[in-house]
Design a protein around this motif. Structure first.
Motif, mmCIF file in Angstrom:
data_model
loop_
_atom_site.group_PDB
_atom_site.id
_atom_site.type_symbol
_atom_site.label_atom_id
_atom_site.label_comp_id
_atom_site.label_asym_id
_atom_site.label_seq_id
_atom_site.Cartn_x
_atom_site.Cartn_y
_atom_site.Cartn_z
ATOM 1 N N LYS A 56 0.828 -1.209 0.000
ATOM 2 C CA LYS A 56 0.000 0.000 0.000
ATOM 3 C C LYS A 56 0.863 1.261 0.000
ATOM 4 N N GLU A 69 -13.383 -4.446 5.081
ATOM 5 C CA GLU A 69 -13.660 -4.666 6.510
ATOM 6 C C GLU A 69 -15.095 -5.141 6.732
ATOM 7 N N GLN A 72 -15.243 -8.710 5.934
ATOM 8 C CA GLN A 72 -14.579 -9.501 6.979
ATOM 9 C C GLN A 72 -15.484 -9.650 8.208
ATOM 10 N N HIS A 105 0.047 0.493 9.006
ATOM 11 C CA HIS A 105 0.057 0.917 7.593
ATOM 12 C C HIS A 105 0.421 2.412 7.501
#
Ligand SMILES: O=C(O)C(=O)C[C@]1(C(=O)O)C=C[C@@H](O)C=C1
Length: 110
Positions: A56, A69, A72, A105
């Motif tokens: 990323k 998300e 998930q 991240h």
């Protein structure tokens, strides 16, 4: 796995509490094994998310992906129900992990 039954005839309180101590020990051994599995599994998960973070950062992609998300969470809720685990707890747990991953991240993007 032993199980604890109230002694009906003959058993003394000492027999009973020795058996209880043994059962407790067995459960704790299982808990320790499962905690180790959880930690190693989380370690593996973080290795993958670290690679995702690198990817990323390299390609200038956003740290979080709310659509992914949501998928998930849906999947985990379903798994939790089948595993006899409180789906709310499972969701909370995943969100906790994901927010940590997003922080990693963001650091990788600096
Ligand atoms: O799949 C991704 O894009 C990730 O960065 C991994 C991950 C995760 O930990 O599962 C983390 C952040 C995203 O918002 C979604 C999922």
């Amino acid at each position: 796995m032993l199980d604890l039954q109230t002694p009906k005839t003959g058993g003394t309180m000492t027999d009973y509490s020795e058996k209880a101590a043994l059962i407790l020990k067995e459960h704790r051994e299982s808990i320790d094994r499962l905690d180790a599995i959880l930690i190693y599994t989380l370690g593996e998960r973080f290795k993958h998310t670290q690679s995702v973070g690198k990817l990323k950062a390299t390609y200038d992609l956003p740290a979080s992906d709310p659509k992914r998300e949501a998928q998930q969470i849906d999947r985990l809720e379903d798994l939790a129900k089948r595993a006899d685990l409180d789906p709310k707890f499972a969701t909370k747990f995943l969100n906790f992990i994901i927010s940590e991953v997003i922080q990693h991240h963001k650091k990788q993007q600096k």
